[in-house]
Design an enzyme around this catalytic site. Sequence first.
Site, PDB file in Angstrom:
ATOM      1  N   TYR A   8       5.326   9.737  14.373  1.00 25.78           N
ATOM      2  CA  TYR A   8       6.290   9.256  13.377  1.00 25.78           C
ATOM      3  C   TYR A   8       5.671   9.321  11.978  1.00 25.78           C
ATOM      4  CZ  TYR A   8       9.476   5.838  11.171  1.00 25.78           C
ATOM      5  OH  TYR A   8      10.366   5.199  10.354  1.00 25.78           O
ATOM      6  N   ASP A  32      16.297  -1.888   9.379  1.00 27.86           N
ATOM      7  CA  ASP A  32      15.173  -1.853   8.448  1.00 27.86           C
ATOM      8  C   ASP A  32      15.675  -2.075   7.037  1.00 27.86           C
ATOM      9  OD1 ASP A  32      12.828  -1.391   7.077  1.00 27.86           O
ATOM     10  OD2 ASP A  32      12.493   0.610   7.884  1.00 27.86           O
ATOM     11  N   ASP A  94       6.599  -2.130  11.415  1.00 29.62           N
ATOM     12  CA  ASP A  94       7.688  -1.656  12.254  1.00 29.62           C
ATOM     13  C   ASP A  94       7.368  -2.027  13.696  1.00 29.62           C
ATOM     14  OD1 ASP A  94       8.948  -0.560  10.073  1.00 29.62           O
ATOM     15  OD2 ASP A  94       8.782   1.519  10.752  1.00 29.62           O
TER      16      ASP A  94
END
Length: 123
Positions: A8, A32, A94
Amino acid sequence: MKAALDAYVERINAGDVEGILALFAPDAVIEDPVGTEAKTGAAIRAWFADTVAFETRIHPLGPPRGSQGREAALAFDVEFTPPDSPRLRIRSIDVCSFDAQNRITYLRGYWGPDDIGPAHSRA
């Protein structure tokens, strides 16, 4: 899961929208930051297209952390340049849930207004 989070970072830093999207399950959800409207489907594609357009770079603050379950987390600083704005930095964590193929099914970004400031560097 950790390898998916490493990919990612690499794919965002490379500006590879299709590569980023390949890391997500077809029915993935992104929230997010946490507390905002969730993104799915075409909204996820548009979000990552903007991510690339804003010259986003992720700077991990350590390696991804996994769990005994199907979740892993990554703490990082992210720098980007939104339209008509100076380059910004967000300090974020995250937390992602994964399916059996290690595709991201749910991404939750933990950051708030106090985590936003000027970037330290350019791209």
